[in-house]
Motif scaffolding. Structure first.
Motif, short mmCIF file in Angstrom:
data_model
loop_
_atom_site.label_atom_id
_atom_site.label_comp_id
_atom_site.label_asym_id
_atom_site.label_seq_id
_atom_site.Cartn_x
_atom_site.Cartn_y
_atom_site.Cartn_z
N ALA A 16 0.83 -1.20 0.00
CA ALA A 16 0.00 0.00 0.00
C ALA A 16 0.87 1.26 0.00
O ALA A 16 0.59 2.21 -0.74
N ALA A 17 1.91 1.28 0.81
CA ALA A 17 2.79 2.45 0.87
C ALA A 17 3.53 2.65 -0.45
O ALA A 17 3.70 3.78 -0.91
N ARG A 18 3.95 1.55 -1.07
CA ARG A 18 4.63 1.66 -2.36
C ARG A 18 3.70 2.22 -3.42
O ARG A 18 4.08 3.10 -4.20
N GLU A 19 2.47 1.74 -3.43
CA GLU A 19 1.50 2.22 -4.41
C GLU A 19 1.18 3.70 -4.19
O GLU A 19 1.07 4.46 -5.14
N ARG A 20 1.05 4.12 -2.92
CA ARG A 20 0.82 5.54 -2.61
C ARG A 20 1.98 6.40 -3.09
O ARG A 20 1.79 7.53 -3.53
N ALA A 21 3.20 5.86 -2.99
CA ALA A 21 4.39 6.59 -3.42
C ALA A 21 4.54 6.60 -4.94
O ALA A 21 5.39 7.32 -5.48
N GLY A 22 3.75 5.79 -5.63
CA GLY A 22 3.83 5.73 -7.08
C GLY A 22 5.10 5.07 -7.61
O GLY A 22 5.59 5.42 -8.67
N LEU A 23 5.61 4.11 -6.85
CA LEU A 23 6.85 3.45 -7.23
C LEU A 23 6.58 1.99 -7.61
O LEU A 23 5.64 1.37 -7.11
N SER A 24 7.44 1.45 -8.45
CA SER A 24 7.37 0.03 -8.78
C SER A 24 8.15 -0.75 -7.74
O SER A 24 8.95 -0.18 -6.98
N GLN A 25 7.94 -2.06 -7.71
CA GLN A 25 8.73 -2.91 -6.81
C GLN A 25 10.21 -2.77 -7.13
O GLN A 25 11.04 -2.73 -6.23
N GLU A 26 10.52 -2.69 -8.41
CA GLU A 26 11.92 -2.56 -8.82
C GLU A 26 12.53 -1.25 -8.31
O GLU A 26 13.67 -1.23 -7.86
N ASP A 27 11.76 -0.15 -8.39
CA ASP A 27 12.24 1.14 -7.88
C ASP A 27 12.58 1.05 -6.40
O ASP A 27 13.66 1.47 -5.96
N VAL A 28 11.66 0.51 -5.62
CA VAL A 28 11.86 0.41 -4.17
C VAL A 28 13.07 -0.48 -3.87
O VAL A 28 13.92 -0.14 -3.06
N ALA A 29 13.13 -1.60 -4.54
CA ALA A 29 14.23 -2.53 -4.30
C ALA A 29 15.57 -1.88 -4.60
O ALA A 29 16.47 -1.89 -3.76
N TYR A 30 15.70 -1.30 -5.79
CA TYR A 30 16.97 -0.69 -6.20
C TYR A 30 17.39 0.41 -5.23
O TYR A 30 18.53 0.45 -4.77
N ARG A 31 16.45 1.29 -4.91
CA ARG A 31 16.77 2.43 -4.03
C ARG A 31 17.04 2.00 -2.59
O ARG A 31 17.66 2.74 -1.84
N SER A 32 16.55 0.82 -2.21
CA SER A 32 16.76 0.31 -0.85
C SER A 32 18.00 -0.57 -0.75
O SER A 32 18.34 -1.04 0.33
N GLY A 33 18.63 -0.86 -1.89
CA GLY A 33 19.80 -1.72 -1.88
C GLY A 33 19.45 -3.20 -1.84
O GLY A 33 20.24 -4.02 -1.36
N LEU A 34 18.25 -3.54 -2.32
CA LEU A 34 17.80 -4.94 -2.33
C LEU A 34 17.66 -5.42 -3.77
O LEU A 34 17.57 -4.62 -4.68
N THR A 35 17.59 -6.72 -3.93
CA THR A 35 17.24 -7.23 -5.25
C THR A 35 15.72 -7.13 -5.39
O THR A 35 15.00 -7.11 -4.39
N ARG A 36 15.26 -7.08 -6.61
CA ARG A 36 13.81 -7.02 -6.84
C ARG A 36 13.15 -8.27 -6.27
O ARG A 36 12.08 -8.20 -5.66
N TYR A 37 13.79 -9.42 -6.43
CA TYR A 37 13.25 -10.67 -5.92
C TYR A 37 13.04 -10.61 -4.40
O TYR A 37 11.99 -11.01 -3.89
N THR A 38 14.03 -10.10 -3.69
CA THR A 38 13.93 -10.00 -2.24
C THR A 38 12.78 -9.08 -1.84
O THR A 38 11.97 -9.43 -0.97
N TYR A 39 12.68 -7.93 -2.49
CA TYR A 39 11.60 -7.01 -2.14
C TYR A 39 10.23 -7.63 -2.47
O TYR A 39 9.29 -7.50 -1.70
#
Length: 85
Positions: A16-39
């Motif tokens: 829900a927070a990611r969708e409110r921020a208008g980000l993709s899973q890949e965006d959040v993962a990359y910016r958080s230092g995670l792999t997309r799979y992990t996120y």
């Protein structure tokens, strides 16, 4: 079983927070230092099939910073009593 339910509520909160921020899973993962799979697994509430997720505090802080949301808004209330493990 309580941890599994709590992990699912955390997953819903992250999504829900990611969708409110208008980000993709890949965006959040990359910016958080995670792999997309992990996120993606965090948003599913599991680390391996059948095993509830358990992200580290560092990971949760990074995700909250990327999402621009306080950590307290991401972590569900009513944590299970972990003393009974």
């Amino acid at each position: 079983m309580q941890w599994r339910a709590y992990s699912q509520r955390l997953a819903t909160s992250l999504r829900a927070a990611r969708e409110r921020a208008g980000l993709s899973q890949e965006d959040v993962a990359y910016r958080s230092g995670l792999t997309r799979y992990t996120y993606q697994k965090y948003e599913k509430g599991e680390s391996r099939p059948g095993t509830p997720s358990n992200p580290t505090l560092r990971t949760m802080l990074a995700i909250s910073q990327v999402l621009g949301a306080p950590l307290s808004s991401l972590v569900p209330d009513d944590a299970p009593d972990l003393r009974t493990r």
